[in-house]
Design a protein around this motif. Structure first.
Motif, PDB file in Angstrom:
ATOM      1  N   ARG A   3     -17.259-110.423  -0.834  1.00 27.36           N
ATOM      2  CA  ARG A   3     -17.634-111.637  -1.359  1.00 27.36           C
ATOM      3  C   ARG A   3     -18.498-111.197  -3.032  1.00 27.36           C
ATOM      4  O   ARG A   3     -17.637-111.126  -4.360  1.00 27.36           O
ATOM      5  N   THR A  51     -25.288-106.582   2.681  1.00 26.29           N
ATOM      6  CA  THR A  51     -26.501-107.232   3.704  1.00 26.29           C
ATOM      7  C   THR A  51     -25.504-108.567   4.466  1.00 26.29           C
ATOM      8  O   THR A  51     -25.043-109.467   3.071  1.00 26.29           O
ATOM      9  N   SER A  52     -26.033-109.177   5.253  1.00 22.04           N
ATOM     10  CA  SER A  52     -26.746-110.958   5.076  1.00 22.04           C
ATOM     11  C   SER A  52     -27.986-111.004   4.609  1.00 22.04           C
ATOM     12  O   SER A  52     -28.286-110.238   4.815  1.00 22.04           O
ATOM     13  N   GLY A  53     -28.491-112.721   3.851  1.00 22.14           N
ATOM     14  CA  GLY A  53     -29.191-112.489   3.719  1.00 22.14           C
ATOM     15  C   GLY A  53     -30.767-112.162   4.526  1.00 22.14           C
ATOM     16  O   GLY A  53     -31.402-112.122   3.640  1.00 22.14           O
ATOM     17  N   THR A  54     -30.364-112.575   6.050  1.00 27.01           N
ATOM     18  CA  THR A  54     -31.926-112.416   6.745  1.00 27.01           C
ATOM     19  C   THR A  54     -32.085-111.135   7.317  1.00 27.01           C
ATOM     20  O   THR A  54     -32.538-110.360   7.603  1.00 27.01           O
ATOM     21  N   ASN A  55     -30.557-109.338   6.592  1.00 29.99           N
ATOM     22  CA  ASN A  55     -31.055-108.540   6.542  1.00 29.99           C
ATOM     23  C   ASN A  55     -31.765-107.482   5.918  1.00 29.99           C
ATOM     24  O   ASN A  55     -31.696-106.456   5.831  1.00 29.99           O
ATOM     25  N   GLY A  83     -27.519-109.539  -0.878  1.00 27.47           N
ATOM     26  CA  GLY A  83     -27.760-110.460   0.996  1.00 27.47           C
ATOM     27  C   GLY A  83     -27.162-111.563   0.745  1.00 27.47           C
ATOM     28  O   GLY A  83     -27.326-112.044   0.130  1.00 27.47           O
ATOM     29  N   TRP A  84     -25.781-111.737   1.228  1.00 27.41           N
ATOM     30  CA  TRP A  84     -25.131-112.784   1.219  1.00 27.41           C
ATOM     31  C   TRP A  84     -25.973-114.169   1.653  1.00 27.41           C
ATOM     32  O   TRP A  84     -26.194-114.262   3.001  1.00 27.41           O
ATOM     33  N   ARG A  85     -26.138-115.507   1.515  1.00 28.48           N
ATOM     34  CA  ARG A  85     -26.101-116.464   2.067  1.00 28.48           C
ATOM     35  C   ARG A  85     -25.925-117.561   1.614  1.00 28.48           C
ATOM     36  O   ARG A  85     -25.361-117.603   0.969  1.00 28.48           O
ATOM     37  N   LYS A  86     -25.675-118.880   2.342  1.00 26.31           N
ATOM     38  CA  LYS A  86     -25.525-119.917   1.859  1.00 26.31           C
ATOM     39  C   LYS A  86     -26.133-120.982   1.705  1.00 26.31           C
ATOM     40  O   LYS A  86     -26.558-121.218   3.103  1.00 26.31           O
ATOM     41  N   TRP A  91     -21.799-119.748  -1.574  1.00 28.65           N
ATOM     42  CA  TRP A  91     -22.481-118.305  -1.067  1.00 28.65           C
ATOM     43  C   TRP A  91     -23.244-117.931  -2.425  1.00 28.65           C
ATOM     44  O   TRP A  91     -22.669-117.898  -3.200  1.00 28.65           O
ATOM     45  N   PRO A  93     -25.544-114.611  -3.380  1.00 28.50           N
ATOM     46  CA  PRO A  93     -26.352-113.056  -3.168  1.00 28.50           C
ATOM     47  C   PRO A  93     -27.395-113.116  -3.728  1.00 28.50           C
ATOM     48  O   PRO A  93     -28.145-113.400  -4.808  1.00 28.50           O
TER      49      PRO A  93
END
Length: 99
Positions: A3, A51-55, A83-86, A91, A93
């Motif tokens: 992404r 990374t993911s949104g939570t990290n 940090g990617w989040r849906k 999606w 960042p």
């Protein structure tokens, strides 16, 4: 990572994945210890940790505590964590600039 590459390329960046899998250690190895993607555009260099949104906060701490961050900043590189989040709209960042 894919992404992020898509977004950067659509914005005109030249992009390279600079992390790799070390099969002996069974882990990913980042460039300078914290860079997953390196992007170039004009006279700008952008170093990204994806990374993911939570990290995001864990990655920010990892980078700010890393011994190589000063050298990367002194070289004039921009350093960001994506940090990617849906979300309901798709999606997206969360981008933290650590330059």
């Amino acid at each position: 990572t894919q992404r992020t590459i898509k977004v950067l390329k659509e914005d005109g960046w030249s992009v390279a994945i600079v992390e790799y899998w070390n099969p002996f250690a069974r882990r990913r190895v980042d460039l300078f210890g914290f860079i997953d993607i390196l992007a170039l555009k004009g006279d700008e260099t952008l170093a990204l940790q994806v990374t993911s949104g939570t990290n995001v906060s864990a990655r920010v701490k990892k980078i700010t505590d890393h011994a190589n961050i000063a050298a990367v900043r002194d070289a004039g590189w921009r350093v960001e964590v994506w940090g990617w989040r849906k979300l309901k709209s798709g999606w997206s960042p969360k981008i933290v600039d650590l330059s």
